[in-house]
Design a protein around this motif. Structure first.
Motif, short mmCIF file in Angstrom:
data_model
loop_
_atom_site.label_atom_id
_atom_site.label_comp_id
_atom_site.label_asym_id
_atom_site.label_seq_id
_atom_site.Cartn_x
_atom_site.Cartn_y
_atom_site.Cartn_z
N GLY A 135 0.85 -1.21 0.00
CA GLY A 135 0.00 0.00 0.00
C GLY A 135 0.87 1.24 0.00
N THR A 136 0.95 1.93 -1.16
CA THR A 136 1.92 3.03 -1.29
C THR A 136 1.36 4.39 -0.93
OG1 THR A 136 1.38 3.05 -3.63
CG2 THR A 136 3.41 1.94 -3.02
N ASN A 137 0.05 4.50 -0.70
CA ASN A 137 -0.52 5.81 -0.39
C ASN A 137 0.01 6.31 0.96
OD1 ASN A 137 -2.49 7.78 0.70
ND2 ASN A 137 -3.53 7.35 -1.22
N SER A 138 0.48 7.56 1.01
CA SER A 138 1.15 8.01 2.22
C SER A 138 0.21 8.17 3.41
CB SER A 138 1.91 9.31 1.94
OG SER A 138 1.03 10.26 1.40
N THR A 139 -1.11 8.34 3.17
CA THR A 139 -2.02 8.57 4.30
C THR A 139 -2.28 7.31 5.13
OG1 THR A 139 -3.98 8.13 2.98
CG2 THR A 139 -3.25 10.41 3.09
N ILE A 140 -1.84 6.16 4.67
CA ILE A 140 -2.09 4.93 5.43
C ILE A 140 -1.44 5.01 6.81
CG2 ILE A 140 -1.54 2.46 5.55
CD1 ILE A 140 -1.81 2.37 2.51
N THR A 141 -0.21 5.49 6.86
CA THR A 141 0.48 5.51 8.14
C THR A 141 0.42 6.88 8.82
OG1 THR A 141 2.51 6.00 6.94
CG2 THR A 141 2.12 3.70 7.54
N PHE A 142 0.32 7.92 8.03
CA PHE A 142 0.45 9.26 8.58
C PHE A 142 -0.51 10.18 7.86
CE2 PHE A 142 2.54 13.40 9.05
CZ PHE A 142 2.84 13.40 10.40
N LYS A 143 -1.50 10.71 8.61
CA LYS A 143 -2.48 11.58 7.95
C LYS A 143 -2.76 12.80 8.80
CE LYS A 143 -6.85 11.61 5.61
NZ LYS A 143 -8.20 11.10 5.55
N ASP A 144 -2.74 13.97 8.18
CA ASP A 144 -3.04 15.24 8.86
C ASP A 144 -2.25 15.40 10.16
OD1 ASP A 144 -4.85 15.64 6.84
OD2 ASP A 144 -6.53 14.80 7.98
N GLY A 145 -0.98 15.08 10.12
CA GLY A 145 -0.14 15.27 11.29
C GLY A 145 -0.31 14.23 12.37
N VAL A 146 -1.15 13.21 12.13
CA VAL A 146 -1.35 12.17 13.15
C VAL A 146 -0.76 10.85 12.64
CG1 VAL A 146 -3.03 10.93 14.54
CG2 VAL A 146 -3.48 13.29 13.85
N LEU A 147 0.07 10.24 13.49
CA LEU A 147 0.69 8.98 13.13
C LEU A 147 -0.19 7.82 13.59
CD1 LEU A 147 3.31 7.43 12.20
CD2 LEU A 147 3.96 7.46 14.60
N ASN A 148 -0.45 6.87 12.68
CA ASN A 148 -1.12 5.63 13.09
C ASN A 148 -0.03 4.70 13.59
OD1 ASN A 148 -3.74 6.42 12.28
ND2 ASN A 148 -3.20 5.96 10.15
#
Lengths: 390, 292
Positions: A135-148
């Motif tokens: 899964g190459t989409n960057s929001t998977i791990t890190f979105k809007d300044g929040v880290l999953n």
């Protein structure tokens, strides 16, 4: 009335039997508790992108077989697979089932960004590590300044592919101006295009034409004629293989013979069928790995894979599936147990683990900082061109 | 020169629409039913052509024939099973049934063979480009254009010069009166569906040859565009379908050429709305009696 009642009783018996059977199979599969660590795989084994999930599963199974030969401190890994049918809602259900019923220590999957995003919330809530191989989409791990913090990946991210392609165009192919064709219905395509444009322009190049299409279009002659009129030396085409194949075929028929380049979305045997081997000459893609890489680690993997799967050549999905198993096994070894929180911490501390697709190093956004390869199509075959380190 | 090239692009795109629109317009002309399953018969035709080329190892023309014959049978079956019982029902009932048949075919095909696309083998017809005044014309698009023109002429001949054509025109004019005159209305309607569906099958194979990629939902958009083309030319009128198809193709190409490629599909349907408001009978719609 009576018949209905009988049928109802019959049905409830059947259902009860089904539930019992389900319990049975999940409890007998392990050896003794404490000797196996359960890992879930939530993959696209059927449906639209089935070939992605099937390849990953093959890689995973090979790696787990190898790991279990020695075991991790005497413990063995046990894979519990779930088919999410290439559907986001099913992927969510799968994550719930794997965590609550099968009690896995970590989940591997899914192949696509969308189906991975569908599991992120479940993994976070249940504090179970989730690793997507591709899964190459960057929001998977890190979105809007929040880290999953429980989510990881084994592949690089989209912006990196665009940058690599831009550098290859300006430094290796030495082109000064380029055209971009975007699939405007895909975030993947738009992401790659914008990072390509940024890097290409900062290294002195110029984007002379920009055209767009939407998925499922079949006739691209009009936009290609526009592009031809601008005389670009290079065309960047980040898209998926169904449309890309048609675009390349029609571009070559119109006499656009310049190099065309794209990302890992091209990587499918169907591309060659649609575009034709001849039209694909002088095209390049960025990808995660190449089976033609002379690195001994890659060659050992290719040999092992072909030994297990009857001379089938492993694609990037299989390689990343294989790497994901080692990524997780390494973390479990350092964590010293199957405890999800300890595994999470160990995954986060991964630094420089050598695997088939390069060296794994998790950065502060839980993304990988690793190499990409550039492949060239020659008579319908992918050939290794160069390896680009970040 | 670029403009000329865009015109050529438009004509080759439009000739596919025209080929599908011919069958649409014919069926409408006789039974006043918009056969929404037409686009899916087109898809089935493409797949039958594909399988007879790859599995039976036949050449282009035998495959085209097999595909046309199978689609003709499929068309007759659809008419007999789905539309005939509704012949005296309201038009909306028949229209909804047509949409149902369309979905049935689409998902039936997915059920049987899955949703993955297939690629036509590229070496059946040499794909050379002819340079003409600096404009590149591919031999395949010439072939498609040629096929549509020949089929249109053939259709005109069948409708105006043969006995079955005369029967079609009579049924179209007044079904009950035709029956009183001893015309077998059921057979005539079946023949119409057979011819229309055979055309869709031919269009499917031509589409596969030209665009390579075929998949079970490929009939939806070309089907709708062909419907627009048929209305544009005047639905029920055979030369109208041809002209409407070509015109629509050219309009779409010019819209893309002007830099609005994402608006292309939208514009096609704007054309439909405009024609329905300002000229509901279509461009060729004056001659009401010639409807077939």
């Amino acid at each position: 009335m009576r018949k209905k009642k009988l049928a109802g009783i019959f049905m409830s018996f059947m259902m009860a039997a089904g539930v019992l059977a389900g319990c049975n199979s999940s409890s007998t599969s392990g050896e003794k508790d404490g000797e196996t660590i359960k890992i879930g795989a939530n993959l696209e084994l059927s449906g639209g992108v089935a070939s992605y999930g099937q390849s990953i599963e093959e890689g995973l199974k090979l790696a787990i077989e190898e790991i279990n030969k020695e075991g991790i401190d005497g413990k063995k890994l046990e894979l519990v697979t779930f088919d999410n049918k290439s559907d986001a809602a099913e992927a969510t259900n799968g994550a719930i089932k794997l965590i609550s019923q099968d009690k896995v220590s970590a989940i591997i999957g899914a192949a696509t960004s969308t189906n991975t995003l569908a599991q992120v919330e479940i993994a976070q809530k249940n504090k179970t590590p989730l690793i997507t191989p591709t899964g190459t989409n960057s929001t998977i791990t890190f979105k809007d300044g929040v880290l999953n913090d429980f989510v990881f990946r084994t592949c690089f991210i989209d912006p990196f592919q665009g940058t690599v392609a831009a550098n290859f165009a300006s430094k290796d192919l030495k082109v000064k101006n380029a055209a971009i064709i975007i699939d405007s219905s895909s975030d993947y395509s738009k992401g790659l295009a914008s990072s390509f444009q940024k890097s290409f322009e900062s290294s002195g190049g110029k984007v002379v034409a920009e055209e767009a299409y939407v998925a499922k279009d079949t006739d691209f002659n009009a936009i290609l004629t526009n592009i031809k009129a601008k005389n670009p030396e290079f065309v960047f085409l980040p898209g998926f293989y169904e449309e890309v194949g048609l675009i390349i075929k029609q571009a070559r028929a119109l006499g656009i013979n310049v190099p065309i380049m794209g990302g890992d979305g091209w990587d499918s045997p169907t591309l060659v069928d649609i575009a034709g081997a001849g039209s694909l000459n002088n095209t390049y893609i960025t990808n995660h790995y190449s089976s033609g890489d002379s690195d001994p680690k890659v060659q050992d993997f290719v040999k092992a894979f072909q030994g297990k799967y009857k001379d089938k050549s492993p694609d990037a999905f299989a390689a990343l599936g294989y790497d994901t198993a080692y990524f997780l096994a390494d973390a479990i070894k350092r964590a010293g147990s199957g405890d999800p929180e300890k595994i999470r911490k160990a995954l986060e501390e991964t630094d420089g683990l050598a695997v088939v697709s390069g060296n794994l190093k998790v950065n502060e956004n839980h993304d990988q900082v690793k190499a990409a390869v550039i492949l060239e199509y020659k008579e319908g075959k992918q050939e290794f061109n160069t390896k680009v380190n970040p | 020169m670029e403009f000329l090239q865009q015109l050529v692009n438009g004509v080759s795109l439009g000739s596919i629409y025209a080929l599908i629109a011919l069958g649409y317009t014919m069926v409408y002309g006789i039974v006043k039913l918009i056969n929404f399953a037409h686009g899916d018969v087109f898809m089935v035709g493409a797949f039958i052509g594909f399988y007879s080329i790859t599995i039976l190892d036949l050449g282009f023309f035998p495959s085209l024939l097999i595909s046309m014959v199978t689609c003709a049978i499929l068309g007759v079956l659809i008419e007999r099973i789905a539309y005939k019982p509704l012949r005296n029902a309201t038009r909306i009932a028949a229209l909804i049934t047509a949409i149902g048949v369309s979905l049935l075919i689409e998902y039936g095909v997915i059920y049987v063979r899955g949703a993955q696309p297939e690629a036509y083998p590229g070496d059946l017809i040499p794909a050379t480009s002819i340079d003409f005044l600096g404009v590149k014309v591919s031999s395949q698009s010439l072939m498609i254009l040629g096929t549509s023109v020949v089929l249109m002429v053939l259709l005109q001949f069948i409708v105006h010069k043969t006995k079955i054509g005369k029967a079609m025109r009579a049924v179209s004019y007044d079904m009950d009166a035709a029956r009183l005159m001893g015309i077998n209305v059921n057979n005539t309607i079946s023949a119409t569906f057979a011819i229309g569906s055979a055309l869709a099958g031919a269009a499917g194979v031509a589409f596969g040859m030209y665009y390579t990629k075929i998949e079970p939902l490929m009939g939806i958009i070309p089907g709708l565009k062909a419907f627009v083309a048929a209305v544009l030319g005047g639905i029920g009128i055979i030369p109208g379908a041809m002209v409407g198809g070509l015109l629509l193709g050219v309009i779409e190409s010019l819209v893309s050429a002007a830099g609005f490629s994402l608006w292309r599909d939208g514009v096609a349907f704007v054309v439909l709305i405009l024609i329905l408001i300002f000229r509901p009978a279509g461009l060729f719609g004056k001659n009401v009696r010639e409807k077939v």
